[in-house]
Write an enzyme that holds these catalytic residues in place. Sequence first.
Site, short mmCIF file in Angstrom:
data_model
loop_
_atom_site.label_atom_id
_atom_site.label_comp_id
_atom_site.label_asym_id
_atom_site.label_seq_id
_atom_site.Cartn_x
_atom_site.Cartn_y
_atom_site.Cartn_z
N ASN A 41 -40.26 33.61 21.83
CA ASN A 41 -39.72 32.35 21.33
C ASN A 41 -40.87 31.34 21.30
O ASN A 41 -41.29 30.85 22.35
CB ASN A 41 -38.60 31.86 22.27
CG ASN A 41 -38.14 30.46 21.93
OD1 ASN A 41 -38.40 29.95 20.83
ND2 ASN A 41 -37.43 29.83 22.86
N LYS A 92 -40.90 28.41 20.11
CA LYS A 92 -40.44 27.02 20.18
C LYS A 92 -41.12 26.19 19.07
O LYS A 92 -41.43 26.72 18.02
CB LYS A 92 -40.70 26.43 21.57
CG LYS A 92 -40.24 27.37 22.69
CD LYS A 92 -40.20 26.70 24.01
CE LYS A 92 -39.94 27.74 25.08
NZ LYS A 92 -39.47 27.18 26.32
N HIS A 98 -29.99 28.36 23.13
CA HIS A 98 -31.10 28.18 24.07
C HIS A 98 -30.87 26.89 24.87
O HIS A 98 -30.35 25.91 24.33
CB HIS A 98 -32.42 28.10 23.29
CG HIS A 98 -33.62 28.16 24.18
ND1 HIS A 98 -34.07 27.08 24.90
CD2 HIS A 98 -34.45 29.20 24.49
CE1 HIS A 98 -35.13 27.44 25.61
NE2 HIS A 98 -35.38 28.72 25.38
N GLU A 112 -32.76 24.58 25.71
CA GLU A 112 -33.35 23.36 25.14
C GLU A 112 -32.46 22.80 24.03
O GLU A 112 -32.39 21.58 23.84
CB GLU A 112 -34.77 23.66 24.63
CG GLU A 112 -35.73 23.85 25.80
CD GLU A 112 -36.92 24.75 25.52
OE1 GLU A 112 -37.20 25.05 24.34
OE2 GLU A 112 -37.57 25.18 26.50
N GLU A 132 -31.22 33.28 31.00
CA GLU A 132 -32.35 32.38 31.19
C GLU A 132 -31.96 31.26 32.15
O GLU A 132 -31.38 30.25 31.72
CB GLU A 132 -32.76 31.77 29.85
CG GLU A 132 -33.23 32.78 28.84
CD GLU A 132 -34.27 32.19 27.90
OE1 GLU A 132 -35.37 32.75 27.83
OE2 GLU A 132 -34.01 31.15 27.28
N GLY A 180 -40.29 27.70 31.45
CA GLY A 180 -41.50 26.90 31.31
C GLY A 180 -41.98 26.26 32.60
O GLY A 180 -42.82 25.36 32.58
N SER A 201 -40.29 32.11 32.39
CA SER A 201 -41.63 32.30 32.95
C SER A 201 -42.03 33.77 33.09
O SER A 201 -42.70 34.16 34.05
CB SER A 201 -41.75 31.56 34.29
OG SER A 201 -41.58 30.17 34.08
C1 PEP Z 1 -37.78 30.44 26.66
O1 PEP Z 1 -38.07 29.41 26.08
O2 PEP Z 1 -36.84 31.12 26.24
C2 PEP Z 1 -38.57 30.83 27.83
C3 PEP Z 1 -38.15 31.79 28.57
O3 PEP Z 1 -39.73 30.11 28.06
P1 PEP Z 1 -40.88 30.47 29.13
O4 PEP Z 1 -41.17 31.94 29.02
O5 PEP Z 1 -42.04 29.63 28.75
O6 PEP Z 1 -40.32 30.13 30.49
#
Ligand code: PEP
Length: 253
Positions: A9, A11, A98, A100, A170, A176, A216
């Site tokens: 992803n 973003k 997601h 976000e 998630e 992040g 992460s």
């Molecule tokens: C994500 O945005 O779905 C995500 C898991 O981000 P990150 O790997 O940076 O934590």
Amino acid sequence: MRRRIIAGNWKMNKTRDEAVDLVGDLKESLADVGDVGDVEVVVCPPFTALDAVREALRGSNIEIGAQNMHWEDEGAFTGEISPLMLKNLGCVYVILGHSERRTYFGETDESVNRKVKSAMSNGLLPIVCVGETLEEREAGKTEAVVVRQTKAALAGVKTNGAERIVMAYEPVWAIGTGRTASADEANRVIRIIRQAVAEVFNERIAQEVRIQYGGSVKPQNIADFLGQPEIDGALVGGASLDAASFAAIVKPR
Ligand code: PEP
């Protein structure tokens, strides 16, 4: 046997030109993965780079997905992108719900559900994200939150073909931040999500649906997650922006 799926992803990162450079490098690093065949690889660039990335990926086994969509096929929805448009660009997947999107753009269980139904009826495969915030986790609500989000997202979706839906657990506090759920804990929550999928559809579908962990994920920790029986892959944010680190996450060890 569920085939693993690793999705990147991106973003709101990468201009069209940067995106083409990144997938050029990725294609090279992953040239042998299609032959191994035990992992499906997806990249989800911003809308503006989808077309160019699709062209750049020709001849590879890497698929493309979008990061969001509207549920309507067309109409007066300024600034939105429809499932038909994504399908026409060659998207196979679309990330929906997601955190976000839920946090910054007001997405709700209801709007996520509309989008999931629309994606399925338009032949796009949703990667449906669920996960608890830190506050919910500390209040002991993780299970209730992921079950609620899962059942709401999938409500009213036709059983026929539902095994192709991908879920992503998630935990919001892990996205992040450099913090991750432990592999054991992620496995436990994913088992609960799978149970919720069984309650919406049936046990056969729940056993076929792939459920990723996201939050992460890095080359250094991916093996721990993939070593768990319920975890079928990863949704990768930050580490998918670098070809070497995404390739190291994808490549079977
Ligand atoms: C994500 O945005 O779905 C995500 C898991 O981000 P990150 O790997 O940076 O934590």
